[in-house]
Design a protein around this motif. Structure first.
Motif, PDB file in Angstrom:
ATOM      1  N   ALA A 191      35.571  32.617 -26.100  1.00  0.00           N
ATOM      2  CA  ALA A 191      34.901  32.914 -27.359  1.00  0.00           C
ATOM      3  C   ALA A 191      35.468  32.058 -28.484  1.00  0.00           C
ATOM      4  CB  ALA A 191      35.071  34.389 -27.709  1.00  0.00           C
TER       5      ALA A 191
ATOM      6  N   ARG B 179      46.085  40.060 -32.652  1.00  0.00           N
ATOM      7  CA  ARG B 179      44.899  40.511 -33.379  1.00  0.00           C
ATOM      8  C   ARG B 179      45.061  40.252 -34.876  1.00  0.00           C
ATOM      9  NH1 ARG B 179      44.914  45.220 -31.474  1.00  0.00           N
ATOM     10  NH2 ARG B 179      43.615  44.790 -29.665  1.00  0.00           N
TER      11      ARG B 179
ATOM     12  N   TYR C  85      38.235  37.756 -39.437  1.00  0.00           N
ATOM     13  CA  TYR C  85      37.576  39.054 -39.627  1.00  0.00           C
ATOM     14  C   TYR C  85      37.997  39.646 -40.963  1.00  0.00           C
ATOM     15  CZ  TYR C  85      35.132  43.244 -38.157  1.00  0.00           C
ATOM     16  OH  TYR C  85      34.222  44.266 -38.046  1.00  0.00           O
TER      17      TYR C  85
ATOM     18  N   THR D  12      32.583  38.673 -34.785  1.00  0.00           N
ATOM     19  CA  THR D  12      32.341  40.110 -34.717  1.00  0.00           C
ATOM     20  C   THR D  12      33.600  40.783 -34.161  1.00  0.00           C
ATOM     21  OG1 THR D  12      31.568  40.035 -32.441  1.00  0.00           O
ATOM     22  CG2 THR D  12      29.906  39.709 -34.163  1.00  0.00           C
ATOM     23  N   ALA D  13      33.670  42.105 -34.303  1.00  0.00           N
ATOM     24  CA  ALA D  13      34.820  42.847 -33.777  1.00  0.00           C
ATOM     25  C   ALA D  13      34.963  42.601 -32.272  1.00  0.00           C
ATOM     26  CB  ALA D  13      34.660  44.334 -34.074  1.00  0.00           C
ATOM     27  N   GLN D  14      33.832  42.547 -31.579  1.00  0.00           N
ATOM     28  CA  GLN D  14      33.874  42.306 -30.133  1.00  0.00           C
ATOM     29  C   GLN D  14      34.415  40.914 -29.825  1.00  0.00           C
ATOM     30  OE1 GLN D  14      33.219  44.473 -27.472  1.00  0.00           O
ATOM     31  NE2 GLN D  14      34.259  42.762 -26.463  1.00  0.00           N
ATOM     32  N   GLN D  15      34.005  39.929 -30.596  1.00  0.00           N
ATOM     33  CA  GLN D  15      34.504  38.567 -30.375  1.00  0.00           C
ATOM     34  C   GLN D  15      36.004  38.479 -30.647  1.00  0.00           C
ATOM     35  OE1 GLN D  15      31.591  36.650 -32.948  1.00  0.00           O
ATOM     36  NE2 GLN D  15      30.766  35.510 -31.205  1.00  0.00           N
TER      37      GLN D  15
ATOM     38  N   GLU E 207      38.117  40.909 -30.134  1.00  0.00           N
ATOM     39  CA  GLU E 207      38.765  41.496 -28.953  1.00  0.00           C
ATOM     40  C   GLU E 207      38.739  40.527 -27.781  1.00  0.00           C
ATOM     41  OE1 GLU E 207      40.715  44.103 -29.193  1.00  0.00           O
ATOM     42  OE2 GLU E 207      40.060  44.005 -31.271  1.00  0.00           O
ATOM     43  N   ASP E 208      37.651  39.781 -27.618  1.00  0.00           N
ATOM     44  CA  ASP E 208      37.565  38.793 -26.542  1.00  0.00           C
ATOM     45  C   ASP E 208      38.607  37.694 -26.727  1.00  0.00           C
ATOM     46  OD1 ASP E 208      35.461  40.252 -25.548  1.00  0.00           O
ATOM     47  OD2 ASP E 208      33.904  38.854 -26.175  1.00  0.00           O
TER      48      ASP E 208
END
Ligand code: HEC
Length: 95
Positions: free
Chosen positions: A2, A42, A61, A80-83, A85-86
């Protein structure tokens, strides 16, 4: 990865990525998954400027307190939040 969309390789070398062209303005990310915890990784991806006010690394973010953001992107994080995390999951594999 990502992170490729987010151009991490513009600044960081990630030898494991197999890419030919990588930047060297930032520390290489080799072994970063062993050096830093998921939470530490993170924080750095979300908002490195909290650790280093003068950093050149984008806050991937964060939307508050930014100046000079084009109208269409205002209020939207780069990833995005998902990206996020990836990317964190990927960084954890770099040991
Ligand atoms: C414009 C250049 C730039 C880009 C793009 C960039 N970084 Fe960084 N990054 C830096 C710099 C410079 C540092 C060193 C700390 C500082 O100067 O604030 C850093 C530090 C880090 C660290 C801490 C490394 C350590 O050993 O402590 C991580 C993890 C990291 N970046 C991940 C990423 C990821 C993942 C991306 C893409 C989503 C990314 N960076 C994109 C410039 C960049």
């Amino acid at each position: 990865m990502a992170g490729r969309d987010a151009n991490c390789l513009l600044c960081h070398a990630v030898p494991e990525s197999g890419e030919r062209f990588m930047g060297n303005v930032a520390p290489p990310l080799s072994g970063v998954g062993a050096r830093l915890s998921a939470a530490q990784l993170r924080l750095r991806v979300v908002d490195q400027s909290r650790l280093n006010r003068d950093t050149v690394m984008p806050s991937y973010y964060r939307v508050a307190g930014l100046t000079n953001v084009a109208e269409v992107y205002r209020g939207k994080p780069i990833l995005t939040a998902q990206q996020i995390e990836d990317v964190v999951a990927y960084l954890q594999t770099l040991r």
